[in-house]
Scaffold this active site. Sequence first.
Site, PDB file in Angstrom:
ATOM      1  N   GLY A 156       8.273  12.605  12.496  1.00  0.00           N
ATOM      2  CA  GLY A 156       7.437  13.641  13.081  1.00  0.00           C
ATOM      3  C   GLY A 156       6.523  13.036  14.134  1.00  0.00           C
ATOM      4  N   ILE A 158       3.699  11.300  13.877  1.00  0.00           N
ATOM      5  CA  ILE A 158       3.287   9.927  13.600  1.00  0.00           C
ATOM      6  C   ILE A 158       4.479   8.990  13.641  1.00  0.00           C
ATOM      7  CG2 ILE A 158       2.250   8.403  11.885  1.00  0.00           C
ATOM      8  CD1 ILE A 158       0.581  10.816  10.953  1.00  0.00           C
ATOM      9  N   SER A 177      15.469  11.436   7.681  1.00  0.00           N
ATOM     10  CA  SER A 177      14.819  12.434   6.838  1.00  0.00           C
ATOM     11  C   SER A 177      15.858  13.506   6.576  1.00  0.00           C
ATOM     12  CB  SER A 177      13.561  13.029   7.488  1.00  0.00           C
ATOM     13  OG  SER A 177      13.903  13.826   8.596  1.00  0.00           O
ATOM     14  N   THR A 237       1.802   4.868   4.881  1.00  0.00           N
ATOM     15  CA  THR A 237       0.535   5.446   5.345  1.00  0.00           C
ATOM     16  C   THR A 237       0.584   6.967   5.243  1.00  0.00           C
ATOM     17  OG1 THR A 237       1.344   5.417   7.635  1.00  0.00           O
ATOM     18  CG2 THR A 237      -0.009   3.545   6.918  1.00  0.00           C
ATOM     19  N   ARG A 239       1.713   9.452   1.952  1.00  0.00           N
ATOM     20  CA  ARG A 239       1.133   9.863   0.678  1.00  0.00           C
ATOM     21  C   ARG A 239       1.684   8.952  -0.410  1.00  0.00           C
ATOM     22  NH1 ARG A 239      -1.824  11.839   3.537  1.00  0.00           N
ATOM     23  NH2 ARG A 239      -2.654  13.971   3.642  1.00  0.00           N
ATOM     24  N   GLU A 268      -7.935   8.150  -5.622  1.00  0.00           N
ATOM     25  CA  GLU A 268      -8.828   7.566  -4.619  1.00  0.00           C
ATOM     26  C   GLU A 268     -10.258   8.039  -4.865  1.00  0.00           C
ATOM     27  OE1 GLU A 268      -7.358   8.434  -0.712  1.00  0.00           O
ATOM     28  OE2 GLU A 268      -5.417   7.503  -1.059  1.00  0.00           O
ATOM     29  N   HIS A 287      -7.478   3.987   2.527  1.00  0.00           N
ATOM     30  CA  HIS A 287      -7.143   5.244   3.210  1.00  0.00           C
ATOM     31  C   HIS A 287      -7.927   5.378   4.517  1.00  0.00           C
ATOM     32  CE1 HIS A 287      -5.343   9.463   2.276  1.00  0.00           C
ATOM     33  NE2 HIS A 287      -5.180   9.104   3.544  1.00  0.00           N
TER      34      HIS A 287
END
Length: 320
Positions: A156, A158, A177, A237, A239, A268, A287
């Site tokens: 996508g 990123i 993907s 980076t 999930r 977190e 994060h």
Amino acid sequence: MATLRCAVLDDYQGVARDLADWDRLAGRVDVRFLDRHLTDHDALAAELADCEIVVVMRERTPFPAGLFDRLPRLRLLITSGLRNASIDLASAAAHGVTVCGTPSSSEPPAELTWALLLGLARGVVTENDSLREGGPWQTTLGADLHGSRLGLLGLGKIGTRVARVGAAFGMDVSAWSQNLTEERAAAAGATLAASKEELLETSDFVSVHLVLGDRTRGLIGADELRRMRRTAYLVNTSRAAIVDQDALLRALREGWIAGAGSDVFETEPLPLDHSLRTAPNFLGLPHLGYVTRRNYEGYFRGAVEDIEAYLSGRPVRTLG
């Protein structure tokens, strides 16, 4: 009009107040900033009980249905960015809560991906620690990027940025993907892998850039990690739940892969006794993917705009 109350949650660095002109809301909204993370829903509900407006940072504090039940005064919920899977939008609508997003940039997480990847490839943390502590001069043998294969799970916004940097390093970029086509991959300067398995088996570096959902949760488990080369590195980076965390820990301890880098964790802040904190060949960050000054300015200035628009009766950037 009575003064409304607003809470800005999870302001870890204590910067939210200074990165936007909250004074524009003076006389209409009383804003308070919380720099501590509240995990207990009783404490959170008590803290927010007087608030008509709440601003959340990404998915740090989830808003499930049960929390809306306990906040009858809440009318406006603002999330940084334009997507937040931890907010129950159906419950928000049922409780009459408007949910709005803010501007967000895809460049920062793409840049941080390369910080992790390069840090792993060249042993940056190990060598820096040795230098600062008076240890041996040169202890690692770096992995070359030029001529190696970069495998991207997800292409996508990123993933596409990461692909272009990989190409600039002289890497052979492959991507996969479930809905990726050859045309879309080629447009990003990548080749479409025949399968997830083929990508894992042939890549020297694997980077995760998928949206977490039913189809991607646990997508990388023990079987997938075993398919990777023992000299390969995994970077996540996106999930944490996309990669089985127990399997990842075992892979690091038993040397299935050369190392892993992650900016995301299932809990977190990461508990102090969490095993990943001391896992071998693991480079972890708290994060930070979206944590840059420009991005934060977009978040908090956007939050002020959202509040002003809501007060005028014309909400913007509504979600759900």
